[in-house]
Design a protein around this motif. Structure first.
Motif: not given
Length: 659
Positions: A297-298, A303-304, A326-332
């Motif tokens: 996802x990076x 983000x590179x 990874x589902x990091x850029x989500x609310x909650x």
């Protein structure tokens, strides 16, 4: 005052151990030192590359209009940088932990300090500076883990943000009585939430009555009456309204900013020198499992490229990331979650795009690719995507190198793909089955990972192309496709399609993850979870496949290490649960080690279709010769380093096989 690059505005080095590893020296590089501390960063919400961070616009800002974060940092660097190789090795940590030890030919640990922990020091002998930074806000702050502090988002009027959240709950014991929520509930009344339970994945969920459970507090639930344990291996699912989401996507900016600071900056805003100022010429990353999905996802999110538009990472070696994010850029967000064939289906991990080239998804009409943003900015890294067989069976890794119809894609100019044949997710213990039916798979991929990292370095620094991709291909006839099962959350690979032999005492169901097309809402900031409860079956699926197998049940595609190419057993990337733990459902990250019969007599007694060890090798010397032949070929193909090849031969000579 100096202006910090990449918006690391301040670094604090809180401890220095110089030298570390009890003064041990590494070839011509010499001794190493350890620096621990904290970095403080800020991002500009108005910049396009930051604006895509979910809820960044709703985060508190400082007097300069910036959003702040802070994180742990950790460095192992040559005491004399001039004697190093001027290359940065970033290990993206896994849930706060450092997992580079086996790769580095060391015992590693979360705070490597002694000469014994440095061991052979594969990376130190070459002069790399090793770096880590916190990025995962859910990482425990104990045991030398690396953590990050990110702000809580609020509504423009300062009131708490609330929204739908979801918890998948399952325990492999009969004693657990409480479960801790990732986010606090907005309402303590269980009537405003839904808790369900089912024994098996494809059962219909049964609601737990509101009299049967409660919120102990805003972060904890338990069953009633008090003292009631969750049923062993049962699947509970909680849909509730949560509050106070954190700006989790800042974890991507944190790594971007940290590496860019080390690479390009001379000092922070207060004049504190960059410990690597004017040293770093090339940057590499290594990631295992969860952080490999993070790096997928990076790249996808761009983000590179740092805030000045410069490349951050030159080379990426991803191990066990599958075709997932990874589902990091989500609310909650819950980045600690991972979806496999029996767990965590309703988390936004495995969403389009899966592959690197820009493709149009026939199910949604969306066009995207992992390389689309870096191609536009000219900041794409060289990437090696390496996966075990387990990632193909439980994480649909084939989607990395196919289109959305399951057809082979040509390798992108900057990416290669490798399957480590027959391996499970990590290295298992053949004498231990745990909750699975068979002993786990002991295939150790680290020798191949080391060789491929050397190839990645040569690709980045010298332009020498790495070995050709080694994965199952539809065009080569080595792909066995999954078949979706109506009314089921998982699919199957028919035994005849795979070529699986009927091995006495081994159950084969063909269970494989089905990759559904799920819609988590039109905005990254909003997940619509309850629309898929109680079931997501019937949704469209993306075709995926695994490697076909030979007459022994060993995979024919990929990098076939000696355990597969000169085998004593069948090794698999899949496993099934045993009785009492959801029998015959997926055993998640585990694979299997299924020994061959020793002699023809043993084979006849069990009617095993696989040749015995004695029929294969005749003598101990014959076995050693077979291993020697395999490792020499792997060295020639650049999938093994000479020193690791010799270890395989010595282990074969010291073994008791046919003695």
């Amino acid at each position: 005052m100096l202006s910090a690059q990449a918006r690391i505005v301040r670094i604090e080095i809180t401890s220095v151990q110089s030298p570390t590893f009890e003064g041990k020296t590494f070839g011509s590089v010499g001794a190493y030192e350890k620096l621990r501390g904290r970095a403080y960063g800020e991002v500009d919400p108005s910049l396009p590359q930051n604006a895509l961070i979910t809820d960044l616009a709703l985060a508190p800002r400082n007097a300069r209009g910036m959003v702040e974060y802070s994180m742990d940092i950790y460095l192992l660097k040559p005491l004399n940088l001039g004697q190093g190789n001027h290359k940065l090795f970033l290990e993206v940590n896994n849930r706060g932990s450092k997992l580079f030890g086996g790769f580095n030919n060391s015992s590693g640990g979360n705070d490597p300090t002694t000469a014994a922990q440095a061991s052979e020091g594969f990376l130190m002998n070459q002069g790399y500076t090793l770096a880590w930074n916190g990025w995962d806000m859910t990482a425990a702050s104990s045991n030398n883990n690396l953590t990050i502090n990110v702000p809580v988002a609020t509504n423009p009027d300062g009131s708490p943000i609330t929204g739908p959240a979801y918890e998948y709950i399952s325990f492999e014991n009969t004693t657990t009585q409480t479960f801790n929520l990732a986010y606090p509930t907005a309402a303590l009344n269980p009537a405003q939430a839904t808790l369900t339970v089912r024994q098996r994945l494809n059962d219909a969920p049964t609601p737990v009555p509101t009299s049967g459970w409660e919120f102990v507090n805003e972060r904890t639930i338990r069953l009633l009456p008090a003292g009631t344990a969750f049923q062993q291996s049962a699947i509970y699912e909680l849909a509730y309204t949560a509050k106070n989401p954190v700006v989790a996507g800042l974890g991507f900016a944190a790594t971007r900013d940290f590496v860019s600071f080390l690479r390009y900056a001379k000092a922070d805003d207060l004049g504190q020198p960059n410990p690597l100022a004017d040293d770093v010429r090339y940057t590499f990353s290594y990631a295992l499992s969860q952080p490999a999905r993070y790096l997928n996802d990076f790249q996808t999110l761009g983000f590179n490229a740092d805030e000045q538009g410069r490349r951050v990472l030159d080379g990426i070696e991803n191990w066990l990331g599958g075709g997932s994010g990874i589902g990091l850029n989500f609310r909650f967000a819950q980045p600690s979650r991972t979806e496999r064939n029996r767990q965590n289906h309703l988390y936004p991990e495995a969403l389009f795009p899966f592959a690197y080239p820009a493709l149009t998804d026939p199910l949604t009409g969306q066009t995207a690719g992992r390389s689309a943003r870096c191609a536009a900015s000219g900041t794409c890294p060289k990437v090696l995507e390496i996966n075990s067989a387990n990632e193909y069976w439980v994480k649909a890794a084939s989607l990395l190198h196919t289109d959305l119809g399951g057809n082979d894609l040509p390798d992108p100019e900057n990416v290669r793909f490798y399957l480590v044949s027959g391996a499970q997710h990590g290295t298992g213990n053949a004498s231990s089955s745990g909750i699975c039916q068979q002993g786990q798979n002991p295939t150790n991929a680290e020798p191949a990972l080391r060789a491929l990292f050397v190839a990645l370095d040569q690709w980045v620094t010298q332009g020498t192309a790495p070995p050709k991709s080694q994965v199952p291909r539809r065009s080569a006839g080595t792909a066995a496709f999954a078949v979706a099962q109506p009314g089921a959350l998982t699919g199957t690979v028919p035994q005849a399609n795979l070529g699986w032999p009927s091995i006495p005492g081994v159950t084969y169901t063909g269970l494989i993850t089905t990759r559904y097309q799920l819609d988590f809402g039109p905005f990254l900031s909003q997940r619509i979870l309850t629309k898929y409860l109680p079931s997501i079956t019937g949704r469209p699926v993306y075709p995926n496949f695994v490697s076909k197998v030979d007459a022994d049940g060993n995979e024919v595609a990929g990098i076939r290490l000696p355990i597969v190419a000169a085998p004593l057993a069948t090794t698999t990337g899949w496993a099934l649960r045993r009785a009492g733990y959801g029998e015959n459902e997926g055993c998640e990250a585990a694979g299997q080690y299924l020994p061959f019969p020793l002699t023809p007599t043993d084979r006849a007694a069990t009617r095993d279709p696989r040749r015995s060890v004695q029929e294969r090798y005749r003598t101990h010397a014959g076995y050693v010769a077979a291993v020697t032949k395999v490792v020499k070929q792997l060295v020639k193909q650049r999938f093994l380093l000479e020193e690791d090849a010799q270890k395989y031969i010595l282990e074969a000579e010291a073994s008791a096989v046919l003695k």
